[in-house]
Design a protein around this motif. Sequence first.
Motif, mmCIF file in Angstrom:
data_model
loop_
_atom_site.group_PDB
_atom_site.id
_atom_site.type_symbol
_atom_site.label_atom_id
_atom_site.label_comp_id
_atom_site.label_asym_id
_atom_site.label_seq_id
_atom_site.Cartn_x
_atom_site.Cartn_y
_atom_site.Cartn_z
ATOM 1 N N ARG A 64 15.437 33.159 6.602
ATOM 2 C CA ARG A 64 15.545 33.782 7.920
ATOM 3 C C ARG A 64 14.926 35.177 7.829
ATOM 4 O O ARG A 64 15.142 35.883 6.841
ATOM 5 N N ILE A 65 14.147 35.542 8.818
ATOM 6 C CA ILE A 65 13.601 36.897 8.910
ATOM 7 C C ILE A 65 14.300 37.592 10.072
ATOM 8 O O ILE A 65 14.219 37.140 11.218
ATOM 9 N N ASP A 66 15.018 38.663 9.753
ATOM 10 C CA ASP A 66 15.699 39.468 10.771
ATOM 11 C C ASP A 66 14.996 40.814 10.902
ATOM 12 O O ASP A 66 14.877 41.555 9.901
ATOM 13 N N ARG A 67 14.552 41.125 12.086
ATOM 14 C CA ARG A 67 13.958 42.451 12.312
ATOM 15 C C ARG A 67 15.054 43.505 12.292
ATOM 16 O O ARG A 67 16.165 43.301 12.794
ATOM 17 N N THR A 68 14.739 44.627 11.715
ATOM 18 C CA THR A 68 15.657 45.766 11.662
ATOM 19 C C THR A 68 14.929 46.991 12.215
ATOM 20 O O THR A 68 13.736 46.937 12.517
ATOM 21 N N GLU A 69 15.641 48.087 12.332
ATOM 22 C CA GLU A 69 15.006 49.322 12.769
ATOM 23 C C GLU A 69 14.015 49.779 11.706
ATOM 24 O O GLU A 69 14.381 50.094 10.584
ATOM 25 N N GLY A 70 12.740 49.752 12.043
ATOM 26 C CA GLY A 70 11.718 50.200 11.108
ATOM 27 C C GLY A 70 11.385 49.198 10.023
ATOM 28 O O GLY A 70 10.815 49.563 8.994
ATOM 29 N N GLY A 71 11.685 47.905 10.238
ATOM 30 C CA GLY A 71 11.344 46.931 9.216
ATOM 31 C C GLY A 71 11.960 45.568 9.480
ATOM 32 O O GLY A 71 12.207 45.176 10.622
ATOM 33 N N CYS A 72 12.199 44.820 8.402
ATOM 34 C CA CYS A 72 12.811 43.508 8.516
ATOM 35 C C CYS A 72 13.475 43.164 7.189
ATOM 36 O O CYS A 72 13.219 43.794 6.155
ATOM 37 N N THR A 73 14.316 42.128 7.217
ATOM 38 C CA THR A 73 14.966 41.629 6.012
ATOM 39 C C THR A 73 14.767 40.119 5.940
ATOM 40 O O THR A 73 14.932 39.410 6.940
ATOM 41 N N VAL A 74 14.391 39.651 4.757
ATOM 42 C CA VAL A 74 14.313 38.216 4.493
ATOM 43 C C VAL A 74 15.639 37.791 3.874
ATOM 44 O O VAL A 74 16.058 38.345 2.853
ATOM 45 N N ILE A 89 5.689 36.764 5.786
ATOM 46 C CA ILE A 89 5.485 38.157 6.177
ATOM 47 C C ILE A 89 4.097 38.631 5.768
ATOM 48 O O ILE A 89 3.396 39.314 6.529
ATOM 49 N N ALA A 90 3.669 38.247 4.568
ATOM 50 C CA ALA A 90 2.333 38.643 4.099
ATOM 51 C C ALA A 90 1.249 38.114 5.025
ATOM 52 O O ALA A 90 0.293 38.829 5.362
ATOM 53 N N PRO A 98 2.260 44.742 10.477
ATOM 54 C CA PRO A 98 3.715 44.548 10.407
ATOM 55 C C PRO A 98 4.412 44.559 11.760
ATOM 56 O O PRO A 98 5.494 43.979 11.906
ATOM 57 N N ALA A 99 3.835 45.207 12.758
ATOM 58 C CA ALA A 99 4.472 45.240 14.080
ATOM 59 C C ALA A 99 4.589 43.842 14.682
ATOM 60 O O ALA A 99 5.416 43.625 15.578
ATOM 61 N N ALA A 100 3.777 42.887 14.205
ATOM 62 C CA ALA A 100 3.798 41.532 14.760
ATOM 63 C C ALA A 100 4.871 40.652 14.130
ATOM 64 O O ALA A 100 5.081 39.520 14.576
ATOM 65 N N ILE A 101 5.551 41.140 13.088
ATOM 66 C CA ILE A 101 6.594 40.339 12.447
ATOM 67 C C ILE A 101 7.740 40.119 13.427
ATOM 68 O O ILE A 101 8.231 41.061 14.054
ATOM 69 N N ALA A 102 8.149 38.864 13.568
ATOM 70 C CA ALA A 102 9.188 38.508 14.540
ATOM 71 C C ALA A 102 10.362 37.844 13.825
ATOM 72 O O ALA A 102 10.230 37.357 12.691
#
Length: 705
Positions: A64-74, A89-90, A98-102
């Motif tokens: 699961r990819i969760d967007r966070t403030e200023g980034g994301c966590t796998v 993500i790569a 990186p702004a397109a990561i959802a």
Amino acid sequence: MSESMYDTVQFDAVTDEPAIAFATDRLRDATIRSGLGWGTGGRQPYRVGLTVEADADADRQGYRIDRTEGGCTVIAGGRAGALYGLLRIAETVRADGPAAIADEQKTPYLPYRGIKFNAPLDARTPGYSDDGDSAAAAVSDLWSFDFWRSLLDRMATERYNLLSLWNLHPFPSMVRVPEYPDVALDDVMVSDVRPVAHTTGVGMVDKRTRESLRTVATIGIDDKIDFWRRVMAHAHDRCIEIMIFTWNVFSYGTDHTSYGIDDRMDNPVTIDYTRASVRALLRTYPLLAGIGITAGEHMDRSEHGARRNQAWLRSTYGAALQDIAAEQPDRRLRLIHRSHWSDLQEVSSVFDDVGLPAEFSYKYSSAHLHTTTEPPYIHRDGFLDQLPAGARFWLTVRDDDYYLLRPGDPAFVRDYLRRLPSHARLNGFYLGPDGYTIGREQLRLAPTDDRELVFDRQWYLFAMFGQLGFDPHLTDGYFRDRLRVRYPAADPATLDDAWRAASMIIPAVNTFHFEGNKFDLDWYPEACLSHPRQRHGFHTVHDFIAATPLPGSGLLGIVEDCRTGGADGIRPGEVADRLDRAATSATAAAERLRAAADPELIELLDDIVDLAELGCYYADKIRGAAATHRVIAGTALDEDARQQAVTHLENASDHWARYAGRVHRRYRPQRLSRLGGRMVDLRDLQHDVDYDITLARAVGYDEHR
């Protein structure tokens, strides 16, 4: 802070897990290639975190990819999930930043996405296609760790997690068998002479090949074992399992010994030796995931031979697996039974006491992947009805259509995978040709400093199957992004249109020219050929008249169309028109891209135009065959139809000449295994192509006049 202002990507996790380290390297490379900084020190970093859950119920490949403030966590269910999440993500960073990561959550559509690799280990222990040039060129590659590292890295990137290695009799090149120590082969040898083999694998080593052996690597059996252990360890570090598949009964590589080993099923020495060899293989390679076996091609094919064959396999492979289970009770192993020439219920009965879950394999598209997204064979053969209760199965996806050129239609692959049958019992697939070894590229005439992997030359096909096998919901936009990254000078929509149009051609031909052309030795569409000895070589207009289309396709064959007047179906002329339209569309789109293309893109555009020219050839051949049959079927000689046939076939001849000339300005001729080791030079087939014109002129007359 505006997301568009990220200047750095920073990975916040610390790990010594090789799979995660590999994915981190790919993320770093993608970041740098996209023009951003990597690591700490940026003014506006995009921070990537990672959590690997210990929950045993979590899917090990899921993430699961969760967007966070200023980034994301796998958040991953295991190391494979971490690998695939970071690779996702790569890909996004490389394509759009990186702004397109959802946010997204993924679990694999198919548990296993595999590669079928015919492995020519040595001229003395050949693979199943060693009478072809690609196998001979690959022997040295198979003993290069750089080759396997590159291939396994690329497989992991495209979400493959199984490598199946196929060899007729691999044991002398891979293990030291304590009970038969003299069998082990030192060094790696090739032959400068191709064997004259049968498509069963018989004759893959013969007197001429033995007399022309030469050493290409000086390496003892213990170093060979260390080599393959290293390869399997690297595969494990990329979350890839390795299995070995064999054909039976073969004893290649043992003829230098005095043990009395041979290919006879009733030879007790051969039975004991095979059991000991399988046992030694599994002991030697603790990371080996299992073995696949074939009740053929060199076994008892008589009416009552099926049970005898299974009894032999049970007394050898089955017994060896029981030996290992007694020694290593916690080891998880697979035994996959290939289903052809076998009764599945009988296999289950004979192997019932081995103690392994029943698993079977089926050749899903036979040899021709690029025909239809819903092959009929698995239903014709009743495979799913015969599958024993509780058993799971695999699909062999054979691509023996493209040995020269390259397909590129994500919609075809997506539909093919979505239509796979009995999904709840399906483990996955292994994709690859049987008549070609996917080692390093050996066809180009232009000199290059580095021979690329065939996996890289055919990168789009492997990307489509690997990625869509993991996630069949990937959109056309995802694949256009991949094209944009790979070919930055090209408009991705135009390139996508060109490649898809060209990729329609061989499926259209295969669907029309279907019945009787199931196997690789029956039909090779890039050359309009079949096996010259076991079949009849070039397919003439009369072969196109005789063959009928894929049932359920809505197409009318030439005979049926002539009989019914095309009352209910798509007529041969309409098929020809579709081929022409696809060819015209592909060529026009490709030529719009040529002016700004770099050398890699130019080579691809040339392949697309070559496919288009081949499509035009088949279009006129189908028209010529239809007109030829009108002469045959008429109550009186139809001279207008004869002239139409001649005209169409003359046009076909012109298209073939352009196709062959274009191809061989770039690619060398090659011997192909499933064509009996024949040297296939498309220019040399011009005589056969032109003979179709003579056949049209002569039809209806006394041929001996």
